[in-house]
Design a protein around this motif. Structure first.
Motif, PDB file in Angstrom:
ATOM      1  N   LEU A 282      -1.579   0.578   6.538  1.00 39.63           N
ATOM      2  CA  LEU A 282      -2.606   2.008   6.858  1.00 39.63           C
ATOM      3  C   LEU A 282      -2.014   2.362   8.284  1.00 39.63           C
ATOM      4  O   LEU A 282      -2.596   3.576   8.546  1.00 39.63           O
ATOM      5  CB  LEU A 282      -3.989   1.638   7.061  1.00 39.63           C
ATOM      6  CG  LEU A 282      -4.360   0.166   8.088  1.00 39.63           C
ATOM      7  CD1 LEU A 282      -4.905   1.013   9.321  1.00 39.63           C
ATOM      8  CD2 LEU A 282      -5.477  -0.654   7.673  1.00 39.63           C
TER       9      LEU A 282
ATOM     10  N   ALA B 186      -4.484   5.927   1.272  1.00 36.31           N
ATOM     11  CA  ALA B 186      -5.704   6.068   0.559  1.00 36.31           C
ATOM     12  C   ALA B 186      -5.763   7.110  -0.537  1.00 36.31           C
ATOM     13  O   ALA B 186      -6.595   7.301  -1.603  1.00 36.31           O
ATOM     14  CB  ALA B 186      -6.851   6.362   1.533  1.00 36.31           C
TER      15      ALA B 186
ATOM     16  N   THR C 258      -9.199   2.674   4.257  1.00 33.51           N
ATOM     17  CA  THR C 258      -8.151   3.265   3.544  1.00 33.51           C
ATOM     18  C   THR C 258      -7.732   2.635   2.148  1.00 33.51           C
ATOM     19  O   THR C 258      -8.700   2.992   1.513  1.00 33.51           O
ATOM     20  CB  THR C 258      -6.681   3.249   4.439  1.00 33.51           C
ATOM     21  OG1 THR C 258      -6.583   1.487   4.580  1.00 33.51           O
ATOM     22  CG2 THR C 258      -6.809   3.953   5.738  1.00 33.51           C
ATOM     23  N   TYR C 259      -7.148   1.736   2.066  1.00 36.97           N
ATOM     24  CA  TYR C 259      -6.644   1.315   0.776  1.00 36.97           C
ATOM     25  C   TYR C 259      -7.831   0.032   0.252  1.00 36.97           C
ATOM     26  O   TYR C 259      -8.331  -0.696   1.031  1.00 36.97           O
ATOM     27  CB  TYR C 259      -5.379   0.487   0.729  1.00 36.97           C
ATOM     28  CG  TYR C 259      -4.970  -0.047  -0.698  1.00 36.97           C
ATOM     29  CD1 TYR C 259      -4.446   0.644  -1.672  1.00 36.97           C
ATOM     30  CD2 TYR C 259      -5.503  -1.413  -1.231  1.00 36.97           C
ATOM     31  CE1 TYR C 259      -4.260   0.367  -2.976  1.00 36.97           C
ATOM     32  CE2 TYR C 259      -5.127  -1.897  -2.424  1.00 36.97           C
ATOM     33  CZ  TYR C 259      -4.616  -1.143  -3.284  1.00 36.97           C
ATOM     34  OH  TYR C 259      -4.430  -1.192  -4.573  1.00 36.97           O
TER      35      TYR C 259
ATOM     36  N   ASN D 256       0.952  -1.313  -0.043  1.00 36.48           N
ATOM     37  CA  ASN D 256       0.151   0.054  -0.016  1.00 36.48           C
ATOM     38  C   ASN D 256       0.822   1.299  -0.023  1.00 36.48           C
ATOM     39  O   ASN D 256       0.400   2.059  -0.900  1.00 36.48           O
ATOM     40  CB  ASN D 256      -0.841   0.085   1.023  1.00 36.48           C
ATOM     41  CG  ASN D 256      -1.951  -1.061   0.977  1.00 36.48           C
ATOM     42  OD1 ASN D 256      -1.989  -2.013   0.263  1.00 36.48           O
ATOM     43  ND2 ASN D 256      -2.889  -1.126   2.225  1.00 36.48           N
TER      44      ASN D 256
ATOM     45  N   MET E 249      -2.991   6.549   7.499  1.00 39.63           N
ATOM     46  CA  MET E 249      -4.528   6.462   6.733  1.00 39.63           C
ATOM     47  C   MET E 249      -4.586   7.197   5.317  1.00 39.63           C
ATOM     48  O   MET E 249      -4.804   6.565   4.269  1.00 39.63           O
ATOM     49  CB  MET E 249      -5.539   6.484   7.457  1.00 39.63           C
ATOM     50  CG  MET E 249      -5.525   5.653   8.832  1.00 39.63           C
ATOM     51  SD  MET E 249      -6.838   5.939  10.018  1.00 39.63           S
ATOM     52  CE  MET E 249      -8.168   5.042   8.743  1.00 39.63           C
TER      53      MET E 249
END
Length: 453
Positions: A197, A227, A313-314, A107, A223
């Motif tokens: 995250l 995102a 988030t992701y 991420n 976060m």
């Protein structure tokens, strides 16, 4: 990569819909740079030995060289560029490669890679904008004094020069460049270290990593960091608006090169013919530029739609950010380059411009201004000139040959002195107005500014 949790292999169709390496492979240089910086931080934190770090760095450089040479096999079963590189690194150097992902998630890794990619491509786009500005400026300088009608509602309005016209697009492109520069401040933020995250219990030197990668600062909320795709949406917007400006330029040139206008001629190298009609010379570059703008705007809608409903988030939806991003960048780079080349080779048909600009109707507003200087209120002056225009149209008499005194006594014998293009342009001396002196002054200013970039 997740075999400990799952008992069954990923279905073939799931692999097909989930893979991204078929297009995100182009992030490889940035992925490798990020991985080396991450590994260096691991070494400094005591998580890697000097030998392990050396193995990782050398292994990644070798993989980069293989990809550069076209000797690397990307496997869709490994989904993305990140796992393709990591898996190959571990295959080549053994256990040290398996340590690389410590304190990192895909991420924050992909967010880092795409930011590095955007930053690098923004420099290329900026150079492309400058090249097109230079081409327009060259044409503006050559035709600084060539008078041409300017239009509103595609109806002849007032006289300007070709130089003034092209400088309008130089201004538009400068705003595009300004937006690109401004967007870079939001692109150049390092998310690496944000983990999936919530960061990691293994704390690496995020500031040191950011400095090595050339970021201005680190993200301040883990976060948001994983995102956030605002920077991609913003860049695609900037690209889309630049495309809109190029489309408007294209529309002008499509009109100007038509037989009906005949103001400009494009090089044979930048036009095409017809498979049936041998006389045709088509402005395909302009039409394709105009058409591709719709594609750029579609990419903006696509990215905004992809992120509009995502909870923090992701989410895997974010994988859909890359194809619009890559396509927009590729499209604008090519479009800028071909337009710069086409503009540089374009010629203006000055005799056609002069013929169109000789229409005395272009100086109707100047005639109203003349009345104002005689003390006639502008609204009444506007009405009187409107009556003169109506009489000109009704009788087929050119406005500058009409007996204006029959319209109103306010028109004295020297009223027709306004019907001089040279006088009309010379009077337009306010900043931003198209007097030839102003145009040449602006060209000199732009030449100085662009020579330093």
């Amino acid at each position: 990569m997740w075999k400990g949790r799952f008992a069954k292999e990923t279905a073939e169709l799931v692999q097909q819909i989930g893979e991204s390496v078929s297009y995100d492979w182009r992030l490889y240089q940035h992925d490798i740079a990020g991985s080396i910086a991450h590994a260096r931080a691991q070494y400094k934190a005591g998580l890697l030995t000097e030998e392990e770090f050396s193995q990782i760095e050398s292994g990644l450089r070798e993989i980069e060289a293989d990809i550069n040479a076209g000797n690397f096999e990307f496997r869709t079963s490994l989904e993305d560029i990140h796992m393709n590189i990591e898996a190959e690194l571990t295959r080549r150097i053994g256990p040290a490669g398996a340590k690389l992902h410590t304190a990192r998630s895909r991420n924050d890794q992909v967010a880092t890679d795409t930011r590095l990619y955007c930053r690098a491509e923004m420099e290329v786009l900026a150079a492309g904008i400058r090249d097109l500005q230079r081409a327009l400026l060259d044409r503006a300088e050559k035709y600084a004094a060539t008078v041409v009608p300017a239009y509103t509602h595609l109806q002849r309005g007032q006289p300007v020069t070709v130089g003034h016209h092209f400088l309008a697009y130089v201004e538009m492109l400068e705003r595009d460049l300004g937006r690109l520069t401004d967007a870079r401040t939001r692109v150049n933020v390092s998310p690496l270290g944000s983990g999936a995250l919530a960061g990691s219990t293994i704390n690496l030197d995020r500031h040191g990593i950011a400095k090595e990668l050339g970021f201005d600062r680190v993200s301040t909320n883990s976060m948001d960091a994983v995102a956030d795709r605002d920077y991609i949406a913003e860049l695609i917007f900037v690209i889309g608006l630049c495309g809109v400006h190029l489309s408007r330029l294209s529309e002008d040139l499509i009109l100007w090169t038509s037989a009906e206008f005949g103001f400009a001629a494009l090089s044979d190298a930048h036009t095409t013919g017809s498979s049936l009609m041998p006389q045709k010379k088509n402005p395909d570059v302009c039409e394709l530029t105009r058409g591709k703008t719709g594609r750029l705007l579609g990419n903006l809608v696509a990215i905004l739609t992809a992120i509009k409903g995502l909870p923090l988030t992701y989410n895997r939806d974010l994988q859909e950010d890359k194809e619009p991003l890559f396509d927009s960048i590729d499209t604008l780079k090519l479009t800028l380059a071909v337009n710069a080349e086409m503009i540089a080779a374009m010629e203006i048909r000055e005799e056609r411009c002069r013929a169109a600009a000789s229409d005395p109707m272009l100086l109707a507003t100047d005639l109203a201004d003349w009345l104002v200087r005689q003390g006639v209120p502008f609204r009444h002056a506007h009405e009187l000139v409107g009556k003169a225009v109506a009489a000109s149209v009704a009788t087929g008499t050119p406005l500058d040959q009409l007996d204006l005194a029959t319209i109103d006594p306010a028109f004295t014998s020297d009223a027709t002195s306004v019907f001089s293009l040279e006088t009309a342009l010379a009077a337009r001396t306010n900043p931003g107005a198209p007097s030839i002196e102003n145009v040449r002054s602006e060209i000199a200013r732009w030449n100085t500014g662009l020579s330093s970039n």
